[in-house]
Scaffold this motif. Structure first.
Motif, PDB file in Angstrom:
ATOM      1  N   CYS A  51      -5.233  -2.526  -7.938  1.00  0.00           N
ATOM      2  CA  CYS A  51      -5.270  -2.585  -6.483  1.00  0.00           C
ATOM      3  C   CYS A  51      -5.381  -4.047  -6.066  1.00  0.00           C
ATOM      4  CB  CYS A  51      -6.454  -1.809  -5.924  1.00  0.00           C
ATOM      5  SG  CYS A  51      -6.387  -0.040  -6.249  1.00  0.00           S
ATOM      6  N   THR A  95     -10.756  -4.067  -1.667  1.00  0.00           N
ATOM      7  CA  THR A  95     -10.005  -4.084  -2.926  1.00  0.00           C
ATOM      8  C   THR A  95     -10.898  -3.688  -4.089  1.00  0.00           C
ATOM      9  OG1 THR A  95      -8.589  -5.818  -2.048  1.00  0.00           O
ATOM     10  CG2 THR A  95      -8.553  -5.507  -4.423  1.00  0.00           C
ATOM     11  N   ILE A 120      -3.818  -3.029   1.506  1.00  0.00           N
ATOM     12  CA  ILE A 120      -4.298  -2.780   0.140  1.00  0.00           C
ATOM     13  C   ILE A 120      -3.245  -1.928  -0.547  1.00  0.00           C
ATOM     14  CG2 ILE A 120      -6.088  -1.720  -1.283  1.00  0.00           C
ATOM     15  CD1 ILE A 120      -7.040  -4.154   0.269  1.00  0.00           C
ATOM     16  N   SER A 163      -4.889  -6.878  -2.505  1.00  0.00           N
ATOM     17  CA  SER A 163      -4.764  -6.993  -1.054  1.00  0.00           C
ATOM     18  C   SER A 163      -3.791  -8.108  -0.704  1.00  0.00           C
ATOM     19  CB  SER A 163      -6.126  -7.266  -0.414  1.00  0.00           C
ATOM     20  OG  SER A 163      -6.617  -8.515  -0.836  1.00  0.00           O
ATOM     21  N   THR A 207      -2.505 -10.151   2.993  1.00  0.00           N
ATOM     22  CA  THR A 207      -2.683 -10.299   4.434  1.00  0.00           C
ATOM     23  C   THR A 207      -1.391 -10.770   5.063  1.00  0.00           C
ATOM     24  OG1 THR A 207      -5.012 -10.848   4.106  1.00  0.00           O
ATOM     25  CG2 THR A 207      -4.046 -11.432   6.223  1.00  0.00           C
ATOM     26  N   THR A 246      -4.294  -6.590   7.029  1.00  0.00           N
ATOM     27  CA  THR A 246      -4.470  -6.644   5.580  1.00  0.00           C
ATOM     28  C   THR A 246      -3.999  -5.319   4.992  1.00  0.00           C
ATOM     29  OG1 THR A 246      -6.365  -8.114   5.828  1.00  0.00           O
ATOM     30  CG2 THR A 246      -6.120  -7.001   3.714  1.00  0.00           C
ATOM     31  N   GLN A 273      -0.310   2.533  -0.283  1.00  0.00           N
ATOM     32  CA  GLN A 273      -0.699   1.374   0.520  1.00  0.00           C
ATOM     33  C   GLN A 273      -1.493   1.849   1.723  1.00  0.00           C
ATOM     34  OE1 GLN A 273       2.645  -1.011   1.650  1.00  0.00           O
ATOM     35  NE2 GLN A 273       3.494  -1.026  -0.397  1.00  0.00           N
ATOM     36  N   ALA A 301     -11.519  -7.860   2.860  1.00  0.00           N
ATOM     37  CA  ALA A 301     -10.398  -7.539   1.970  1.00  0.00           C
ATOM     38  C   ALA A 301     -10.854  -7.473   0.517  1.00  0.00           C
ATOM     39  CB  ALA A 301      -9.277  -8.548   2.133  1.00  0.00           C
TER      40      ALA A 301
END
Length: 158
Positions: free
Chosen positions: A103, A74, A116, A105, A107, A114, A155, A70
């Motif tokens: 940007c 990102t 972004i 992330s 979860t 996940t 997204q 992640a």
């Protein structure tokens, strides 16, 4: 007979001139608003295109090589957005800030997914500074800029 026709023609010319004087400002205002909003929508489209490409660029990361996928995705999305922001129109480029926080992330623990999310925005005051509007006294500014500015977000889930 010829004299009466000439006098009637002069009266009609005055009426046509009066109609022109009354309608011309509205026609010019409508044409100006069409140009204003077409430039604004063009900026919105270019911003959305940059954000879409930045969010998608994180999907090209080889996830098998990184422990914290992640964070890498990102980071890749932020780098891409900073690079893509350089290709935005000059009036937008200076007003949109591409930073490490564009940007992020998130979860979803229950599903193990996940997401972004990348976003950029241009405020209404920045739009007004870049695109001149006409002041109509008690009527206010024309055409009105969007009160919340323009923004673009994308997204991607993995």
């Amino acid at each position: 007979m010829g004299q009466a026709w000439l006098e009637g023609s002069r009266q009609h010319r005055g009426a046509v001139m009066l109609e022109f004087i009354l309608l011309f400002p509205f026609i010019v205002a409508i044409l100006y608003a069409a140009g204003y909003y077409s430039v604004l929508f063009s900026w919105q489209y270019r911003m959305q295109s940059a954000v879409d490409a930045a969010a998608a660029s994180g999907m090209y990361v080889d996830r098998s090589q990184y422990a914290d996928v992640a964070a890498k995705v990102t980071s890749q999305a932020n780098l891409s957005l900073a690079e893509l922001a350089k290709s935005l129109p000059l009036a937008v480029r200076g007003k949109v800030e591409a930073s490490e926080s564009n940007c992020a992330s998130q979860t979803v623990a229950a599903a193990g997914i996940t997401v972004i999310k990348c976003e950029i925005e241009m405020s209404a005051s920045e739009i007004q500074a870049a695109l001149p509007a006409i002041r109509f006294g008690f009527l206010g500014q024309f055409p009105p800029a969007p009160p919340n500015g323009i923004q673009a977000s994308a997204q991607v889930a993995f």
